[in-house]
Motif scaffolding. Structure first.
Motif, short mmCIF file in Angstrom:
data_model
loop_
_atom_site.label_atom_id
_atom_site.label_comp_id
_atom_site.label_asym_id
_atom_site.label_seq_id
_atom_site.Cartn_x
_atom_site.Cartn_y
_atom_site.Cartn_z
N GLN A 168 0.83 -1.19 0.00
CA GLN A 168 0.00 0.00 0.00
C GLN A 168 0.88 1.25 0.00
O GLN A 168 2.07 1.20 0.31
CB GLN A 168 -0.93 -0.02 1.22
CG GLN A 168 -1.79 -1.26 1.32
CD GLN A 168 -2.70 -1.44 0.11
OE1 GLN A 168 -3.32 -0.49 -0.36
NE2 GLN A 168 -2.75 -2.66 -0.40
N PRO A 169 0.32 2.41 -0.37
CA PRO A 169 1.12 3.64 -0.37
C PRO A 169 1.80 3.92 0.96
O PRO A 169 2.93 4.40 0.99
CB PRO A 169 0.09 4.72 -0.71
CG PRO A 169 -0.94 4.01 -1.53
CD PRO A 169 -1.03 2.63 -0.92
N VAL A 206 4.06 7.38 -0.84
CA VAL A 206 4.08 7.87 -2.22
C VAL A 206 3.93 6.73 -3.22
O VAL A 206 4.12 6.93 -4.42
CB VAL A 206 5.37 8.65 -2.51
CG1 VAL A 206 5.41 9.92 -1.70
CG2 VAL A 206 6.61 7.80 -2.23
N GLY A 207 3.62 5.53 -2.75
CA GLY A 207 3.50 4.39 -3.66
C GLY A 207 2.24 4.45 -4.49
O GLY A 207 1.33 5.26 -4.26
N SER A 230 -2.98 5.93 -5.32
CA SER A 230 -1.71 6.64 -5.24
C SER A 230 -1.63 7.35 -3.91
O SER A 230 -2.63 7.87 -3.40
CB SER A 230 -1.59 7.66 -6.38
OG SER A 230 -0.46 8.47 -6.21
N GLY A 231 -0.43 7.35 -3.34
CA GLY A 231 -0.24 8.02 -2.06
C GLY A 231 -0.36 9.53 -2.16
O GLY A 231 -0.56 10.20 -1.15
N THR A 232 -0.25 10.06 -3.35
CA THR A 232 -0.32 11.51 -3.52
C THR A 232 -1.69 11.99 -3.99
O THR A 232 -2.11 13.09 -3.64
CB THR A 232 0.76 11.97 -4.52
OG1 THR A 232 0.58 11.26 -5.76
CG2 THR A 232 2.14 11.67 -3.98
N THR A 233 -2.38 11.19 -4.80
CA THR A 233 -3.67 11.64 -5.35
C THR A 233 -4.85 10.87 -4.79
O THR A 233 -5.99 11.22 -5.08
CB THR A 233 -3.66 11.49 -6.88
OG1 THR A 233 -3.44 10.11 -7.24
CG2 THR A 233 -2.56 12.34 -7.50
N GLY A 234 -4.62 9.83 -4.02
CA GLY A 234 -5.73 9.06 -3.46
C GLY A 234 -6.14 7.91 -4.36
O GLY A 234 -5.48 7.59 -5.35
#
Length: 878
Positions: free
Chosen positions: A470-471, A477-478, A620-624
């Motif tokens: 998982q992110p 950031v994954g 995504s860890g940055t965009t959800g």
């Protein structure tokens, strides 16, 4: 007159004493001279050939002499204008004072002024001595009475002579006390070979890692035993050790090649430019500051190899960081079997109610506690989707509209768990053509079908059983993408425009004997509260009245579905629902009245599971997170129909109960009291007009209803089955069970390999380092041991200061060699009798052998033996 070397012993001693007296005038006091041994009559006297420093600055003597007179050293050769210039060290240890330029003063005249020296002690003529002239031969030159001008022979200002009297006449030519050859079993050879093995093995591993690009999975992750920061540091550390060991091994290899070449008599030796090649690797900036060296040796094979080694050593750490160090990167699509928890069949209302999270327990509200929870959830999700959908259409209207083709119109939005956006897909678009339907049935038919993704896939992706990083496992950031071959829940909304007469069979207030109440709206008939008790089947049938649209809605005995009965007709901007057609029904109904047309609109809503879709989940860890349905794509190899061929489309009757609760929660039935609900007012303005054309700036009623009720499809698939059938006798399991499904996964993990295509150029660096390491290892292994590396500064200095001067490097002692002096070949030669090693210009004669070595130390013997063996070696191609 001259004194011959063969005269009496007393004369010889007297001359040596006089020389000591002269030296004492200008040098520090020294210990009394030891008595020398007289040579045997049968042998020539043991004389030391004198190495003298050659002048490298032709104008230096004149400049110095004009400024201030300083002591000068008597030249060995009177009026010799051909003396070579250059560096060199004499083997005499007592300096003779320097005479100012232009002075012809004799030693006798200079010493006569000293009160401590008698004029009688000043020598007039010395005994003959052998002087090494830098050309490989000795000159028998008598000492002269008068000291000559040092500028004539261009001798150095500080020529040194060796005092044989001081050492008792037995000082030899600097014999090597240690052997210059190290056996394979020596510590030096073992350590170099060990470094070569280490560099070769690990550079090979680094190359394999860069090519294979392994993915480290859960081995490198945040919160694990090997954190990403730790992994990056460890890889950088190993890369640096490989670089350092490579540089050490290559410099050793280079030194061995040049040193062995200089020792082999039949080779061309080595040049000064080649001696500096090791600096290219150790100090790459040297190639910029001394670019002329590249011109002289860079085009040779060994020069090209060294130049390449310098560049790859300089960029090795960068190449390792780009190709080997772990980076977050995507792999390829990986087909795998995944498992998800299943506890209920699709759209089980009891399970949905029981799993609605609310602080109101069944004890506090045993009747409607669960219903109020899911009603709030349905209403919240429905209104959220409605606002998002209308916002999209507002942008489209501002831009000038869009297509009237359903596939090109905005897709249905949604939200799951408040952190994952949802996108539905319009399906069965071949049945959604309003113009075609109008030509067939002569009425407006707004028919759309919407498929939503299976919400259970999201829970399966986060289940540890499937080992998906998982992110949060990848420093937040994954990213990964998942395609699941599962069924997709779908809803069909068909809205048909009908006039008042056509609706009469299914509107109770319009029946001839209906009981109605008065209304505040003129002309409106309101059904009494117990109207349902008067609804009866047709005589001999299990169905109610027939209509002109039975074939459209699939009502009656032919289709096995019951017709809905509405209590009354709604007024403008209002809607009325029917959720009580329980007998053989799988649908709920909505009756709406638009203020823009005289007809009413009847909508049927029913659900089914589609086999033509797959669920795509991307996080995504940055965009959800984002989950969507991908349907009716012939190139989609993860469609459920590909995993289960010939899977049918299955209608679901349980969903009708879910939809009924949703209609009550969203105020769809407020038209029965003429409440003029805001949502009803919005929906009725989206009814397709009688012309039968979709508005390219507005969604249709069926589209908007599908978007709003799409949230129930998501909630109906949480912990529900992934197949088009339910494979248990119970519709609700006591405990969740894992069910498998086919999936494809592409994910970011910490892995080796490049992240940008241009970084692939660094493969050349890793490959060349490994290949060079292999060559160095083979070379060092085949050579049995090591010889002294004469390119190392300390060894080079020791050898140079004990070597005779050479005209080949004349004038280089101040600013260093340049031009063709860099191309002069040099050999490491050896005095056969003494074991003395020195540099000799290649192609010149042997050094003079004017004495016998009477006592040879053990180390000298080993060095001479090793030299004899190595000097006969054939030169290699390097």
């Amino acid at each position: 007159m001259s004194i011959n070397a063969g005269e009496g012993e007393g004369d010889q001693r007297r001359l040596l004493q006089r020389e000591d007296s002269i030296a004492g005038l200008y040098a520090a006091p020294i210990a009394p001279p030891r008595p020398t041994k007289s040579p045997k009559p049968s042998s020539s006297p043991i004389l030391r050939h004198g190495y003298h420093r050659m002048d490298s600055s032709p104008d230096l003597d004149d400049a110095v002499s004009k400024s201030s007179p300083k002591p000068s050293i008597n030249s060995y050769f009177e009026n010799d204008e051909q003396q070579p210039r250059g560096l060199g060290i004499s083997d005499r240890r007592t300096s003779i004072p320097r005479v100012p330029v232009g002075s012809r003063t004799s030693i006798h005249s200079r010493t006569s002024s000293n009160p401590f020296v008698s004029p009688l002690d000043s020598p007039q003529i010395s005994e003959p001595s052998y002087i090494y002239n830098g050309e490989g031969s000795a000159r028998n030159t008598p000492r002269i009475e008068e000291e000559q001008d040092v500028t004539k022979g261009r001798n150095s200002q500080f020529t040194e002579v060796f005092n044989t009297e001081e050492d008792g006449g037995n000082h030899l030519d600097c014999p090597s006390t240690e052997t210059f050859y190290s056996k394979r079993t020596s510590w030096l050879s073992i350590s170099i070979l060990g470094l070569s093995l280490y560099s070769t093995i690990f550079s090979g591993i680094w190359l394999v890692l860069a090519i294979a690009q392994p993915r480290y999975g859960r081995f490198i992750r945040s919160g694990g035993n090997f954190a990403p920061t730790t992994a990056s540091t460890v890889f950088a550390l190993f890369a640096k050790t490989i670089e350092l060991s490579f540089v050490t091994v290559f410099v050793t290899f280079l030194g061995q090649v040049l040193s062995r070449r200089s020792l082999a008599k039949n080779s061309r030796g080595m040049t000064i430019a080649e001696m500096t090649m090791r600096t290219w690797v150790l100090q790459p900036g040297f190639m910029i500051t001394h670019g002329q060296h590249l011109y002289h040796v860079g085009i040779s094979l060994l020069g090209a190899i060294t130049l390449t080694a310098a560049f790859i050593a300089m960029f090795y750490t960068t190449a390792s960081d780009a190709l080997v160090s772990p980076h977050l990167k995507f792999g390829g699509w990986e087909h795998k079997m995944m498992y998800g928890s299943v506890q209920s069949s699709y759209a089980n209302p009891d399970f949905i109610k029981a799993n609605c999270r609310t602080p109101i327990t069944a004890v506090m509200d045993p009747v409607e506690g669960g219903n109020e929870c899911i009603s709030l959830d349905y209403a919240g999700q429905a209104y959220h989707n409605s606002i998002a959908y209308m916002s999209t259409w507002a942008d489209i209207r501002a831009a000038g509209g869009t297509s009237t083709n359903l596939t090109d119109r905005p897709q249905a939005p949604g939200m799951l768990y408040d952190n994952t956006t949802v996108t539905g897909r319009w399906i069965l678009t071949n049945t959604s053509d309003i113009r075609a339907a109008h030509q067939t049935y002569n009425r407006v038919i707004n028919n759309v079908s919407l498929a939503m993704p299976h919400a259970g896939v999201l829970a399966a992706a986060q289940d540890s059983k499937n080992f998906i990083l998982q992110p949060e496992d990848l420093a937040g950031v994954g990213q990964y993408s998942l395609r699941a071959s599962v069924i997709s829940p779908a809803v069909n909304v068909m809205c048909v425009n009908m006039n008042k007469t056509e609706l009469k069979p299914i509107v109770y207030a319009e029946w001839a004997h209906a009981k109605t109440n008065s209304s505040t709206v003129p002309g409106q008939k309101v059904a009494w509260s117990g109207y349902e008790s008067e609804i009866q089947f047709l005589p001999g049938h299990n169905y109610t009245n027939k209509t002109v649209v039975d074939d459209l809605f699939e009502w009656g005995e032919k289709y096995g579905r019951q017709t809905p009965i509405f209590p009354m007709l709604p007024i403008d901007y209002n809607t009325i629902t029917n959720i009580s057609a329980a007998n053989h029904s799988d649908s709920v109904y909505l009756l709406a009245k638009s203020p823009n047309i005289t007809d009413y609109t009847l909508c049927q809503l029913r659900s089914f599971v589609s086999p033509s879709c797959s669920t795509y989940y991307n996080v995504s860890g940055t965009t959800g997170g984002h989950i969507e349905a991908r349907c009716e794509d012939e190139h989609d190899d993860m469609a459920y129909s590909k995993s289960v061929p010939d899977a049918p489309t299955v209608r679901n009757s349980d969903w009708r109960n879910v939809a009924a609760q949703w209609m009550l929660a969203t105020s769809m039935d407020d038209g029965i009291t003429n409440a003029n609900a805001s949502i009803a007012r919005l929906l009725t303005q989206l009814i397709v007009p009688a012309s039968g054309d979709l508005n390219n700036s507005l969604p249709s009623l069926a589209e908007h209803l599908s978007v709003m009720i799409g949230s129930t499809l998501l909630s109906s698939t949480i912990l529900s089955g992934y197949y088009h059938y339910w494979d248990s006798t119970e519709t609700l399991l006591a405990q969740p069970e894992y069910k498998p499904f086919n999936a494809s996964l592409v994910s970011q993990q910490y892995a080796s390999g490049y992240t940008s295509k241009w970084e692939g150029i660094f493969y050349l660096v890793l490959l060349l380092v490994f290949a060079t390491n292999v060559c160095c290892l083979v070379y060092l292994f085949l050579r049995s041991g090591l010889v002294t590396d004469y390119t190392e500064p300390q060894n080079l200095f020791a050898l140079a200061v004990n070597s005779p001067p050479s005209q080949a490097v004349a004038g280089s002692c101040g600013a260093g060699p340049k031009g063709e002096q860099l191309n002069v070949n040099w050999h490491v030669d050896r005095e056969d009798t003494s074991g003395h090693f020195f540099f000799k210009n290649a192609g010149r004669g042997d050094a003079p052998q004017d004495f016998e070595l009477r006592r040879r130390p053990t180390g000298v013997s080993r060095s001479m033996s090793s030299y004899s063996r190595l000097s006969k070696k054939r030169s290699n191609f390097l």
